[in-house]
Design a protein around this motif. Structure first.
Motif, PDB file in Angstrom:
ATOM      1  N   VAL A  23       2.715  -7.728  -6.714  1.00  0.00           N
ATOM      2  CA  VAL A  23       2.059  -7.100  -7.860  1.00  0.00           C
ATOM      3  C   VAL A  23       2.874  -5.855  -8.219  1.00  0.00           C
ATOM      4  CG1 VAL A  23      -0.122  -6.182  -8.767  1.00  0.00           C
ATOM      5  CG2 VAL A  23      -0.159  -7.935  -6.960  1.00  0.00           C
ATOM      6  N   PRO A  24       3.890  -5.990  -9.074  1.00  0.00           N
ATOM      7  CA  PRO A  24       4.811  -4.885  -9.357  1.00  0.00           C
ATOM      8  C   PRO A  24       4.148  -3.588  -9.812  1.00  0.00           C
ATOM      9  CG  PRO A  24       5.581  -6.899 -10.405  1.00  0.00           C
ATOM     10  CD  PRO A  24       4.218  -7.173  -9.864  1.00  0.00           C
ATOM     11  N   ASP A  25       3.084  -3.679 -10.598  1.00  0.00           N
ATOM     12  CA  ASP A  25       2.406  -2.474 -11.091  1.00  0.00           C
ATOM     13  C   ASP A  25       1.696  -1.713  -9.981  1.00  0.00           C
ATOM     14  OD1 ASP A  25       3.283  -3.177 -13.609  1.00  0.00           O
ATOM     15  OD2 ASP A  25       1.353  -4.007 -14.238  1.00  0.00           O
ATOM     16  N   ALA A  26       1.564  -2.317  -8.826  1.00  0.00           N
ATOM     17  CA  ALA A  26       0.858  -1.679  -7.710  1.00  0.00           C
ATOM     18  C   ALA A  26       1.821  -1.265  -6.591  1.00  0.00           C
ATOM     19  CB  ALA A  26      -0.221  -2.614  -7.177  1.00  0.00           C
ATOM     20  N   GLY A  27       3.070  -1.051  -6.913  1.00  0.00           N
ATOM     21  CA  GLY A  27       4.034  -0.629  -5.896  1.00  0.00           C
ATOM     22  C   GLY A  27       4.516  -1.801  -5.078  1.00  0.00           C
ATOM     23  N   MET A  28       4.065  -1.886  -3.849  1.00  0.00           N
ATOM     24  CA  MET A  28       4.472  -2.980  -2.963  1.00  0.00           C
ATOM     25  C   MET A  28       3.295  -3.871  -2.567  1.00  0.00           C
ATOM     26  SD  MET A  28       7.668  -2.945  -2.721  1.00  0.00           S
ATOM     27  CE  MET A  28       7.908  -4.127  -1.406  1.00  0.00           C
ATOM     28  N   ALA A  29       2.241  -3.874  -3.355  1.00  0.00           N
ATOM     29  CA  ALA A  29       1.079  -4.710  -3.052  1.00  0.00           C
ATOM     30  C   ALA A  29       1.433  -6.186  -3.225  1.00  0.00           C
ATOM     31  CB  ALA A  29      -0.097  -4.347  -3.949  1.00  0.00           C
ATOM     32  N   MET A  30       0.843  -7.010  -2.402  1.00  0.00           N
ATOM     33  CA  MET A  30       1.015  -8.456  -2.440  1.00  0.00           C
ATOM     34  C   MET A  30      -0.369  -9.096  -2.431  1.00  0.00           C
ATOM     35  SD  MET A  30       4.367  -8.938  -1.990  1.00  0.00           S
ATOM     36  CE  MET A  30       5.670  -7.767  -1.656  1.00  0.00           C
ATOM     37  N   VAL A  31      -0.509 -10.163  -3.183  1.00  0.00           N
ATOM     38  CA  VAL A  31      -1.752 -10.929  -3.160  1.00  0.00           C
ATOM     39  C   VAL A  31      -1.411 -12.323  -2.658  1.00  0.00           C
ATOM     40  CG1 VAL A  31      -3.632 -11.919  -4.522  1.00  0.00           C
ATOM     41  CG2 VAL A  31      -2.796  -9.624  -5.041  1.00  0.00           C
ATOM     42  N   LEU A  67      -8.415 -15.351  -1.449  1.00  0.00           N
ATOM     43  CA  LEU A  67      -7.438 -14.318  -1.766  1.00  0.00           C
ATOM     44  C   LEU A  67      -7.421 -13.250  -0.691  1.00  0.00           C
ATOM     45  CD1 LEU A  67      -8.130 -13.806  -5.579  1.00  0.00           C
ATOM     46  CD2 LEU A  67      -6.345 -15.194  -4.509  1.00  0.00           C
ATOM     47  N   LEU A  68      -6.231 -12.751  -0.412  1.00  0.00           N
ATOM     48  CA  LEU A  68      -6.043 -11.683   0.563  1.00  0.00           C
ATOM     49  C   LEU A  68      -5.020 -10.727  -0.014  1.00  0.00           C
ATOM     50  CD1 LEU A  68      -6.318 -10.561   3.517  1.00  0.00           C
ATOM     51  CD2 LEU A  68      -4.372 -12.004   4.065  1.00  0.00           C
ATOM     52  N   THR A  69      -5.355  -9.453  -0.054  1.00  0.00           N
ATOM     53  CA  THR A  69      -4.439  -8.447  -0.574  1.00  0.00           C
ATOM     54  C   THR A  69      -3.804  -7.707   0.589  1.00  0.00           C
ATOM     55  OG1 THR A  69      -5.863  -8.166  -2.495  1.00  0.00           O
ATOM     56  CG2 THR A  69      -4.260  -6.436  -2.094  1.00  0.00           C
ATOM     57  N   MET A  70      -2.514  -7.408   0.451  1.00  0.00           N
ATOM     58  CA  MET A  70      -1.773  -6.626   1.445  1.00  0.00           C
ATOM     59  C   MET A  70      -1.005  -5.538   0.709  1.00  0.00           C
ATOM     60  SD  MET A  70      -0.294  -9.798   3.714  1.00  0.00           S
ATOM     61  CE  MET A  70       0.042 -10.810   2.277  1.00  0.00           C
ATOM     62  N   ASP A  71      -0.686  -4.458   1.397  1.00  0.00           N
ATOM     63  CA  ASP A  71       0.081  -3.374   0.797  1.00  0.00           C
ATOM     64  C   ASP A  71       0.906  -2.713   1.888  1.00  0.00           C
ATOM     65  OD1 ASP A  71       1.064  -1.662  -1.128  1.00  0.00           O
ATOM     66  OD2 ASP A  71      -0.764  -0.480  -1.325  1.00  0.00           O
ATOM     67  N   GLY A  72       1.800  -1.854   1.458  1.00  0.00           N
ATOM     68  CA  GLY A  72       2.651  -1.130   2.390  1.00  0.00           C
ATOM     69  C   GLY A  72       2.285   0.335   2.456  1.00  0.00           C
ATOM     70  N   ALA A  73       2.933   1.014   3.380  1.00  0.00           N
ATOM     71  CA  ALA A  73       2.755   2.455   3.516  1.00  0.00           C
ATOM     72  C   ALA A  73       3.465   3.168   2.360  1.00  0.00           C
ATOM     73  CB  ALA A  73       3.323   2.917   4.852  1.00  0.00           C
ATOM     74  N   PRO A  74       2.997   4.350   1.985  1.00  0.00           N
ATOM     75  CA  PRO A  74       3.646   5.097   0.908  1.00  0.00           C
ATOM     76  C   PRO A  74       5.139   5.363   1.158  1.00  0.00           C
ATOM     77  CG  PRO A  74       1.485   6.011   1.333  1.00  0.00           C
ATOM     78  CD  PRO A  74       1.753   4.991   2.406  1.00  0.00           C
ATOM     79  N   GLY A  94       4.676   1.501  -0.879  1.00  0.00           N
ATOM     80  CA  GLY A  94       3.305   1.032  -1.062  1.00  0.00           C
ATOM     81  C   GLY A  94       2.370   2.159  -1.461  1.00  0.00           C
ATOM     82  N   ARG A  95       1.133   1.798  -1.713  1.00  0.00           N
ATOM     83  CA  ARG A  95       0.118   2.791  -2.095  1.00  0.00           C
ATOM     84  C   ARG A  95      -1.042   2.832  -1.108  1.00  0.00           C
ATOM     85  NH1 ARG A  95      -1.065   1.221  -8.031  1.00  0.00           N
ATOM     86  NH2 ARG A  95      -2.778   2.651  -7.682  1.00  0.00           N
ATOM     87  N   ASN A  96      -0.893   2.138   0.026  1.00  0.00           N
ATOM     88  CA  ASN A  96      -1.914   2.139   1.068  1.00  0.00           C
ATOM     89  C   ASN A  96      -3.267   1.648   0.546  1.00  0.00           C
ATOM     90  OD1 ASN A  96      -2.623   2.507   3.765  1.00  0.00           O
ATOM     91  ND2 ASN A  96      -3.438   4.543   3.382  1.00  0.00           N
ATOM     92  N   LEU A  97      -3.227   0.611  -0.297  1.00  0.00           N
ATOM     93  CA  LEU A  97      -4.451   0.090  -0.902  1.00  0.00           C
ATOM     94  C   LEU A  97      -5.069  -1.070  -0.127  1.00  0.00           C
ATOM     95  CD1 LEU A  97      -3.301   0.122  -4.646  1.00  0.00           C
ATOM     96  CD2 LEU A  97      -4.782   1.785  -3.478  1.00  0.00           C
ATOM     97  N   ALA A  98      -4.346  -1.586   0.852  1.00  0.00           N
ATOM     98  CA  ALA A  98      -4.823  -2.756   1.590  1.00  0.00           C
ATOM     99  C   ALA A  98      -4.118  -2.788   2.943  1.00  0.00           C
ATOM    100  CB  ALA A  98      -4.511  -4.021   0.786  1.00  0.00           C
ATOM    101  N   PRO A  99      -4.526  -3.695   3.828  1.00  0.00           N
ATOM    102  CA  PRO A  99      -3.861  -3.785   5.135  1.00  0.00           C
ATOM    103  C   PRO A  99      -2.381  -4.138   4.992  1.00  0.00           C
ATOM    104  CG  PRO A  99      -5.828  -5.174   5.074  1.00  0.00           C
ATOM    105  CD  PRO A  99      -5.596  -4.684   3.692  1.00  0.00           C
ATOM    106  N   ARG A 100      -1.612  -3.710   5.962  1.00  0.00           N
ATOM    107  CA  ARG A 100      -0.194  -4.064   6.029  1.00  0.00           C
ATOM    108  C   ARG A 100      -0.071  -5.530   6.446  1.00  0.00           C
ATOM    109  NH1 ARG A 100      -1.052   0.426   4.818  1.00  0.00           N
ATOM    110  NH2 ARG A 100      -0.136   2.349   5.548  1.00  0.00           N
ATOM    111  N   PRO A 101       1.009  -6.199   6.074  1.00  0.00           N
ATOM    112  CA  PRO A 101       1.187  -7.591   6.503  1.00  0.00           C
ATOM    113  C   PRO A 101       1.117  -7.768   8.026  1.00  0.00           C
ATOM    114  CG  PRO A 101       2.692  -7.100   4.718  1.00  0.00           C
ATOM    115  CD  PRO A 101       2.038  -5.794   5.103  1.00  0.00           C
TER     116      PRO A 101
END
Length: 140
Positions: free
Chosen positions: A8-16, A24-31, A35-42
């Motif tokens: 999800v490019p608009d959300a930094g490094m978020a992945m759905v 559906l499962l959302t994942m994100d990275g550390a700032p 990432g924006r720390n919006l979801a668990p890391r992979p």
């Protein structure tokens, strides 16, 4: 088994992720990694999957043994390698199993069977990580 991961490019490094079963499962990275720390890391989701897999086994094994299990919780603590690839090197799982008249031997055996025979996630992670377990039984 299959899944599709979409960045999800608009959300930094978020992945759905969309699983083959339609969830559906959302994942994100550390700032510090974009990432924006919006979801668990992979890697957190990998650890969660292992915990869910083994808890599922333990409950199923106890129920099949006609034991009155009412709750099962697993707390996982993991260490990762300091350099790439940062695989898990140590995982400790502490089980808290609740029920009525649960025999110590039955709970210990259910955990052992999960880790030696049934839980593909922990068996796979055991190729790089030392996996240890402990448990306690709480009367319901």
């Amino acid at each position: 088994m299959e899944c599709t991961i979409r960045w999800v490019p608009d959300a930094g490094m978020a992945m759905v992720a969309e699983t083959g079963s339609g969830h559906l499962l959302t994942m994100d990275g550390a700032p510090d990694g974009g990432g924006r720390n919006l979801a668990p890391r992979p890697m957190e989701t990998l650890l969660v999957g292992a915990g869910g897999c083994t808890a599922y086994d333990v409950v199923l094994i106890l129920k099949r043994g006609r034991h009155d299990v009412t709750d099962c919780r697993v707390k996982l603590e993991a260490e990762r390698a300091p350099s790439e690839p940062k695989v898990f090197t140590r995982i400790h799982m502490h089980f808290t199993v609740s029920g009525r008249n649960l025999p110590e031997a039955a709970v210990a055996r259910a955990i052992e069977l999960s880790h030696e025979k049934y839980c593909s996630a922990t068996i796979m992670l055991g190729k790089t990580a030392e996996i240890t377990t402990s448990h306690e039984i709480v009367a319901a």
